[in-house]
Write a protein that holds these residues in place. Structure first.
Motif, PDB file in Angstrom:
ATOM      1  N   VAL A 104       5.132  78.690  19.757  1.00 51.36           N
ATOM      2  CA  VAL A 104       6.246  79.467  20.664  1.00 51.36           C
ATOM      3  C   VAL A 104       7.212  80.276  20.086  1.00 51.36           C
ATOM      4  N   SER A 105       7.234  80.282  18.678  1.00 52.96           N
ATOM      5  CA  SER A 105       7.907  81.500  17.805  1.00 52.96           C
ATOM      6  C   SER A 105       7.620  82.981  18.133  1.00 52.96           C
ATOM      7  N   PRO A 106       8.202  84.140  17.779  1.00 55.49           N
ATOM      8  CA  PRO A 106       7.823  85.384  18.062  1.00 55.49           C
ATOM      9  C   PRO A 106       6.711  85.823  16.937  1.00 55.49           C
ATOM     10  N   LEU A 107       6.342  84.716  16.123  1.00 54.00           N
ATOM     11  CA  LEU A 107       5.324  85.019  15.024  1.00 54.00           C
ATOM     12  C   LEU A 107       3.905  85.257  15.758  1.00 54.00           C
ATOM     13  N   SER A 108       3.416  86.505  15.373  1.00 47.92           N
ATOM     14  CA  SER A 108       2.027  86.740  15.985  1.00 47.92           C
ATOM     15  C   SER A 108       0.971  85.830  15.074  1.00 47.92           C
ATOM     16  N   SER A 109      -0.006  85.858  15.763  1.00 43.65           N
ATOM     17  CA  SER A 109      -1.453  85.356  15.008  1.00 43.65           C
ATOM     18  C   SER A 109      -1.840  85.813  13.726  1.00 43.65           C
ATOM     19  N   ALA A 110      -1.622  87.152  13.663  1.00 47.75           N
ATOM     20  CA  ALA A 110      -2.004  87.839  12.543  1.00 47.75           C
ATOM     21  C   ALA A 110      -0.951  87.821  11.364  1.00 47.75           C
ATOM     22  N   GLU A 111       0.264  87.718  11.862  1.00 50.41           N
ATOM     23  CA  GLU A 111       1.363  87.245  10.866  1.00 50.41           C
ATOM     24  C   GLU A 111       1.436  86.207  10.205  1.00 50.41           C
ATOM     25  N   TYR A 112       0.973  85.119  11.110  1.00 51.15           N
ATOM     26  CA  TYR A 112       0.797  83.681  10.845  1.00 51.15           C
ATOM     27  C   TYR A 112      -0.322  83.633   9.766  1.00 51.15           C
ATOM     28  N   LEU A 113      -1.646  84.027   9.798  1.00 43.48           N
ATOM     29  CA  LEU A 113      -2.643  84.154   9.187  1.00 43.48           C
ATOM     30  C   LEU A 113      -2.305  84.694   7.769  1.00 43.48           C
ATOM     31  N   ILE A 114      -1.875  85.797   7.918  1.00 44.61           N
ATOM     32  CA  ILE A 114      -1.389  86.638   6.663  1.00 44.61           C
ATOM     33  C   ILE A 114      -0.448  85.944   5.775  1.00 44.61           C
ATOM     34  N   GLY A 115       0.363  85.116   6.189  1.00 44.62           N
ATOM     35  CA  GLY A 115       1.248  84.228   5.466  1.00 44.62           C
ATOM     36  C   GLY A 115       0.593  83.247   4.736  1.00 44.62           C
ATOM     37  N   LEU A 116      -0.456  82.739   5.435  1.00 42.13           N
ATOM     38  CA  LEU A 116      -1.168  81.449   4.942  1.00 42.13           C
ATOM     39  C   LEU A 116      -2.120  82.030   3.761  1.00 42.13           C
TER      40      LEU A 116
END
Length: 273
Positions: A104-116
Motif C-alpha cells: 500500500v506504499s507508493p513503492l512500485s514493484s520495480a523499485e521494490y525488486l531493485i532494492g531487494l
C-alpha cells in the motif's frame, strides 16, 4: 505497489525509494547477529569441507583438482546466495507481516525488486570476499586465477540466481506460504545439470542437451577451461549472457503475473496470518 494512479516521479525519487528498501534491510541485518552469522556460516562450511576433500585428492596426485573444486565452490556460492538472499528478503516481509504495508506504499514493484536485488548483491559480495580470503589463507587458492573472466563469470551467475529467486517468489505469491520450499530449494535443482563439480561430458546424452540450456553450465565449463590454461571462452559467456536475458525476462513476466493474481484474489493481506 498500490493500484492507485500516481503522478510520474523523478529519477531521484525512485532512487530514494530503492535505497529506502536497501537501508531497511540493512538495519534489520545490523540488529540481528544471527542473520550476519548465517551469511558466512554455510559458505564457510562448504569451503572448508571441499577444501579438505581437494587436499586429499591432491595427495593422490590428481592434477588441478584443488583449483577446479575450490573455484567451483566459490562460484557456486555466488549462484546459491544470489538466489536465496533475494527470496529470503521477500519472505522476511511475509514473516514480519510487512508485505501488506509495502503493497500500500507508493513503492512500485520495480523499485521494490531493485532494492531487494541491491541488498542481496551486497550480501553476496561480502560472503564471497570472506570465502576468497579463507581459500587463499587455508589452501593457497587465489580467486584471481580465473583472470579477466572472473567478473563476467560471476555476473552471469548473479543474474541467474536472481532469476531463480524470482521464480521462488512468484511460486509463493501464486500458491501461498506452503510454496516456500520452492524458494529455498530451486537453485539445487539446477546443481546436477550445471556441471559445477564435474564436466558436462560425464552427463548422459539426454541430460547434456538440457545442461547447455543453463547459463551456469557455460560458466563452469569456462572456468575449467581457464584453470586448465586456456583462454577465456568468450563464446560461452556470450551464450550464457543471451540465455540469462531470456530467463530474466521470463521470470520478470512470471513475477508480474503472480503478483496480479495475488492481488485479484486478495492473498496479499493474508500472508503471515
Amino acid at each position: 505497489m498500490t493500484s492507485l494512479t500516481l503522478p510520474p516521479v523523478s529519477l531521484a525519487a525512485r532512487r530514494t525509494r530503492i535505497l529506502g528498501v536497501v537501508r531497511r534491510d540493512f538495519a534489520a541485518l545490523r540488529r540481528s547477529p544471527v542473520r550476519m552469522f548465517e551469511i558466512l556460516f554455510w559458505p564457510t562450511v562448504e569451503l572448508v569441507l571441499w577444501g579438505f576433500v581437494t587436499l586429499f585428492l591432491q595427495a593422490q596426485r590428481v592434477p588441478f583438482v584443488v583449483a577446479f573444486l575450490l573455484g567451483a565452490v566459490l562460484l557456486w556460492q555466488v549462484l546459491q546466495k544470489a538466489s536465496n538472499e533475494i527470496s529470503i528478503a521477500f519472505l522476511e516481509d511475509i514473516w514480519s507481516r510487512n508485505l501488506l504495508n509495502v503493497q500500500v506504499s507508493p513503492l512500485s514493484s520495480a523499485e521494490y525488486l531493485i532494492g531487494l536485488v541491491l541488498f542481496s548483491l551486497g550480501k553476496v559480495v561480502f560472503a564471497v570476499a570472506v570465502m576468497a580470503g579463507l581459500a587463499f589463507v587455508l589452501y593457497g587458492f587465489g580467486v584471481t586465477s580465473l583472470g579477466v573472466g572472473l567478473v563476467p563469470f560471476m555476473g552471469v551467475l548473479l543474474v541467474l540466481g536472481w532469476s531463480l529467486g524470482l521464480v521462488g517468489i512468484a511460486a509463493v505469491l501464486r500458491f501461498g506460504e506452503n510454496a516456500q520450499v520452492i524458494a529455498w530449494s530451486l537453485v539445487f535443482v539446477v546443481q546436477p545439470l550445471a556441471g559445477i563439480f564435474y564436466p558436462i561430458s560425464v552427463l548422459p546424452a539426454p541430460l547434456k542437451a538440457a545442461a547447455w540450456l543453463l547459463p551456469a553450465s557455460h560458466v563452469f565449463e569456462g572456468m575449467r577451461t581457464v584453470m586448465a590454461g586456456g583462454a577465456v571462452p568468450w563464446d560461452r559467456l556470450v551464450w550464457a549472457g543471451a540465455l540469462n536475458v531470456v530467463y530474466l525476462a521470463g521470470t520478470l513476466g512470471l513475477f508480474a503475473w503472480a503478483l496480479r493474481y495475488a492481488r485479484r484474489r486478495g492473498k496479499l493481506s493474508r500472508f503471515g496470518d
